[in-house]
Design an enzyme around this catalytic site. Sequence first.
Site, mmCIF file in Angstrom:
data_model
loop_
_atom_site.group_PDB
_atom_site.id
_atom_site.type_symbol
_atom_site.label_atom_id
_atom_site.label_comp_id
_atom_site.label_asym_id
_atom_site.label_seq_id
_atom_site.Cartn_x
_atom_site.Cartn_y
_atom_site.Cartn_z
ATOM 1 N N HIS A 47 2.927 -3.353 7.021
ATOM 2 C CA HIS A 47 1.880 -2.376 6.676
ATOM 3 C C HIS A 47 1.871 -1.207 7.657
ATOM 4 O O HIS A 47 2.559 -1.231 8.677
ATOM 5 C CB HIS A 47 0.489 -3.038 6.731
ATOM 6 C CG HIS A 47 0.178 -3.910 5.552
ATOM 7 N ND1 HIS A 47 -0.709 -3.560 4.584
ATOM 8 C CD2 HIS A 47 0.663 -5.127 5.206
ATOM 9 C CE1 HIS A 47 -0.782 -4.520 3.677
ATOM 10 N NE2 HIS A 47 0.043 -5.487 4.029
ATOM 11 N N HIS B 181 0.856 -1.193 0.000
ATOM 12 C CA HIS B 181 0.000 0.000 0.000
ATOM 13 C C HIS B 181 0.885 1.234 0.000
ATOM 14 O O HIS B 181 1.573 1.495 0.986
ATOM 15 C CB HIS B 181 -0.926 -0.024 1.220
ATOM 16 C CG HIS B 181 -1.919 -1.124 1.163
ATOM 17 N ND1 HIS B 181 -2.255 -1.907 2.236
ATOM 18 C CD2 HIS B 181 -2.640 -1.589 0.117
ATOM 19 C CE1 HIS B 181 -3.151 -2.801 1.853
ATOM 20 N NE2 HIS B 181 -3.396 -2.633 0.572
ATOM 21 N N GLU C 2 1.451 -4.401 11.442
ATOM 22 C CA GLU C 2 0.839 -3.082 11.299
ATOM 23 C C GLU C 2 1.550 -2.088 12.201
ATOM 24 O O GLU C 2 1.666 -2.309 13.401
ATOM 25 C CB GLU C 2 -0.638 -3.148 11.713
ATOM 26 C CG GLU C 2 -1.494 -4.103 10.902
ATOM 27 C CD GLU C 2 -2.011 -3.481 9.610
ATOM 28 O OE1 GLU C 2 -1.616 -2.341 9.289
ATOM 29 O OE2 GLU C 2 -2.801 -4.148 8.926
ATOM 30 N N GLU D 5 1.389 3.752 2.877
ATOM 31 C CA GLU D 5 1.901 3.293 4.170
ATOM 32 C C GLU D 5 3.422 3.385 4.208
ATOM 33 O O GLU D 5 4.137 2.385 4.284
ATOM 34 C CB GLU D 5 1.395 1.870 4.429
ATOM 35 C CG GLU D 5 -0.124 1.847 4.564
ATOM 36 C CD GLU D 5 -0.751 0.447 4.534
ATOM 37 O OE1 GLU D 5 -1.984 0.380 4.618
ATOM 38 O OE2 GLU D 5 -0.020 -0.533 4.425
HETATM 39 ZN ZN LIG Z 1 -1.893 -1.817 4.402
#
Ligand SMILES: [Zn+2]
Length: 1108
Positions: free
Chosen positions: A864, A767, A949, A770
């Site tokens: 992420h 992504h 994350e 990010e």
């Molecule tokens: Zn992500």
Amino acid sequence: MYNYSKLGHFTWTATLRECGSLTNGARSRPTMATPSSGGLEILLSTLQNAGDIESMLNILNVLDELLSAGTDRRIHHMISKGGSEALLMALVNSARSFTPNYTILLPLLHLLAKVGHRDRQIGLKAQKADAVLVVLGLLRQNAMNARRAAACLWVLRVFCSSVTTADLLGKNRGLDVVFKLVSPHTTKNLRTVKAAADAFAAMLCSKVNCRTAVAKGYIADLLKVYEDWHNNDTNLKNIPIRRALLHCMHRAANSSVGRDAIVAEGGISLLFQTTQTCLSMKGLESLVEPAIQLMRKCNPKVPLPLTSDKSAYSFPLPGRPVDDWDADLVLYDGSLEDDSDEDTENEEPDNRDYEDDLETDVNKLRPRPEPDRPLEQLGQYVHLCPELHHDFQDLDSGSEVDESSDDDSALEGDLNNKTPSEQGGSPSLSDQEENHLQTSDFHKHYLSCSRKGQEGHSSMVDRLLEKYGTCIPNHDPRLYTATAANTKSVAGYSILAFPDFWGHLPPQEQEPMAKRPPHVQRKKVFEDIQRLVCPEDIINKVVFDMDDPSPQCSPDMCPSSLRFFSKFESGNLQKAIQVRSHEYDLILNADVNSSTHYQWFYFEVSGMVAGVPYRFNIINCEKGNSQYNYGMQPVLYSVREALEGRPHWVRTGSEICYYRNHFCPRRGQKCSFYTLTFTVTFHHDDDVCYLAYHYPYTYTTLQTHLKMLEKSVDPQKVFFRQQNLCDTLAGNSCSLVTITACPTSRAWKHLHQLRNRPCVVLTARVHPGESNASWVLKGTLEFLCSSDPVAESLREAYIFKIIPMLNPDGVINGNNRCSLTAEDLNRQWLKPDPNLSPTIYHTKGFLYYLNSIGRTPLVFCDYHGHSRKKNVFLYGCSMKETLWQSGSPINTVSLKEDPGYRTIAKTLDRIAPAFSFNSCNYLVEKSRASTARVVVWREIGVLRSYTMESTYNGCNQGIYKGLQTGTRELEEMGMKFSQSLLTLRRNSIHYNSRLIQHAPALLDLDDRLLDHKSNNCFEDDEPPCMEEIEYSSCSDPFGANELDMEVNGNTSSAEEDEDDAEVCRTGRRRNDSKSRLVPHYLQQDSLESLTIKSGQCNGIDISNGYLC
Ligand SMILES: [Zn+2]
């Protein structure tokens, strides 16, 4: 359960005795026969059937006292026993009698209001009992009797909890009857006026009634009445009435006709002016909030000031017609897609939805490595394991020849290779005199694309570096410039952003989360409304537009405006509009080929005056909430500061908040946007600054970094290879890095050890928005290349296969979420298309290859960033936990599962300060079936398959609690993650004194399961925002208690007492504010004790109809 012996305690016997004596019933002690019979039912039944006033009055009294003595639980109990129906029937019976007796009717209405307010079905029940029009009739008859009118109004109000009841009242001219009692400012019958306003608001829950109210001009009247109260209620005694009037308008504003009417009648101006007065006066707080929310609601929706919702960039896709992505618009029309991956975005599903999302099909939860392509296709990945085939001849010869690296050419930085691209309109920097080397002159670094310009450019860079030279580890501005020449962007960028070129060092001080000033959103929204009210004050001048190559605003034309720029790698800003002298609306560009996904921003701003606060509003944010409401700040980089030796991205901005605004996409009004607003006060005049959502990390930064790292390692010890996994759609290389330890010699034993090391596969930045993921990965890479003893052990224990950027095209072009196909690449893992999602296709192919040669990775982790939560945490996959959590009936005892998937998180909990074990979770969701984590776990059979994350904001636990994360903390997290891997190999690593000294925490682990519980990943960590982000909801601001108090006041009121004497006749009034209708002798006791269970009341028999 209850005590007969204690005097002063209410008992069922006592109550019945009392009732019995009041009803002149039989004198015998009641006996209990049927187990389910309850005292309450008897009271209710008596109420409906009692013939004489006195007994009814007493029952009402008993009920009222019981209900008011305790909590709402009692009332709900009574409702469950048919209390509402009994009261309604009693009411209808009494009202229909030849001469309605208000001695009974008034307390009945009062009790009905209180009970009905807590009974969600009361409207329907009232319709069924034919009570609705009966009460409306009573109101008509008693419009001049303030007390009776108030009682009727309260009951009508609670009846309107059902829209059909409100409709019924509307059809029978209920609006007219009620509105007559909504009087302009007065000092009389205030309770009735308020009750009328409340009832009127309640009736407007129906859209039909809203239309009627508009058609009859009641909206205009309401505004006049509100203004009249505002002007005349000088002693502020009647704020509740004013609030009730606002509530009427709120209800009306739920319909578009209502909103239009309020706007057409000048409502917004009126509310704006009155609210301004309220803001300046103490004690009017409670009016400001609803008035502002009402203005927000009525502020007409406006499409974004763009010619199209589409991204300014489009890219032709293989096998698709050029403008095919227009079709996406149909998909997106009406509602924003849920683009969540591991992040939760937009609407939070509630727990039930979440549990429905859990995978419960055991076949889908069982790892089953089965390639999605023919085995022969996997042969193409052989070369991506050079360490397995390398002969390490240099170990003996001592030479550093390194022929297997296939990406060395760019190290030379051959600038002449690139074809010339547009240079934009600014003068070439080579023309600048040296003494003109001021910040504003070199903020745009042209790639030296033309031979002519190259010399000047290089010499300028040299001069700059000589004069201000920075020393940033693993960064080299010259190499960056050279590397950038090979980066292919959709827009053909030819300018470098200074921070990426120059480099960034984390600032020395840690940065605390920003304190949210009280009422900041209110202030901002008020300023937004002001635009509508005083349009003449608004400049509305476009000062930057990516679509328009000739900006209307050249620096000469408006020297006082800020200048914006975003046409550089990872840049995102489509348009900037100056709205006031120091306020700008900013519009973000959608992802390439798409018309949605706005969050990431990165742009340059210049032309500022030092010390002046500038307000920036990003007006097309998509998500429903943001960490910007919880202490997060955007980041800023000042060229001036960098040149003075402080090359830092720093957190910046004050008065930050995030709320729904009145803008909508051009494609329709059904969805709307959110505003992120922040205020920046720059430190230097005429500086060149960069603002971004998060610390930028471009593709060129990565490529530069990899080259620097490769140069930094000792090739005798560290095996480091950067290879091309595949090319992206735009022709950029997706790098795969191999890191492991070189064998100590070419002896078979050592080569064998190397070739048997387990693999760890790490990926990041699927992504593009990010960027935190890239900083974490940078920490991992640097640590793995370092001479730290733990790093040495890790290299000896594993072969690391790292794909640091799965979505280079998205990163380069400033996308937030997608690749050039406008698709989320982390939703392509089940069936990646080799042409449209090559990086995913080949990463998955490579994993299959490893699996096919018996080298299934021990660990897979995809890095992420998480926009809604704090801290850093892991999502993993566990079949058993998923089945448990979903409540599946499958017996999990017989299912075998290695609990080793928890080890890494347990280790990180000890060693990584930003890590939060309690935020981790190992559930497999259906909606995540096509993410890297789930597919690698299930299809490749990697037990430890994770998403890591990292927050954009900061931590709410540990030593970083209350601090925003910087790149230092993100890099540290990457380092700690690598370190944690050592615990998986504790039994096979080579212990030496350096290692033991360096990593006691890693080696001293026990396998005892910690008492941590994994969490539901959809849980929002944050409490509701202190100010309403949304404005569409309109809950009744008046609680049940407020209604109770008003009702109670109607009884003891001295305003008019024709009934009071009679009511009081039966006894003394307690000095208790809870006293209601008539005196009584009951003490606090729960209603539930009225229910008699068999055997507890020996000898009491009420089954004989004793009371009836
Ligand atoms: Zn992500």
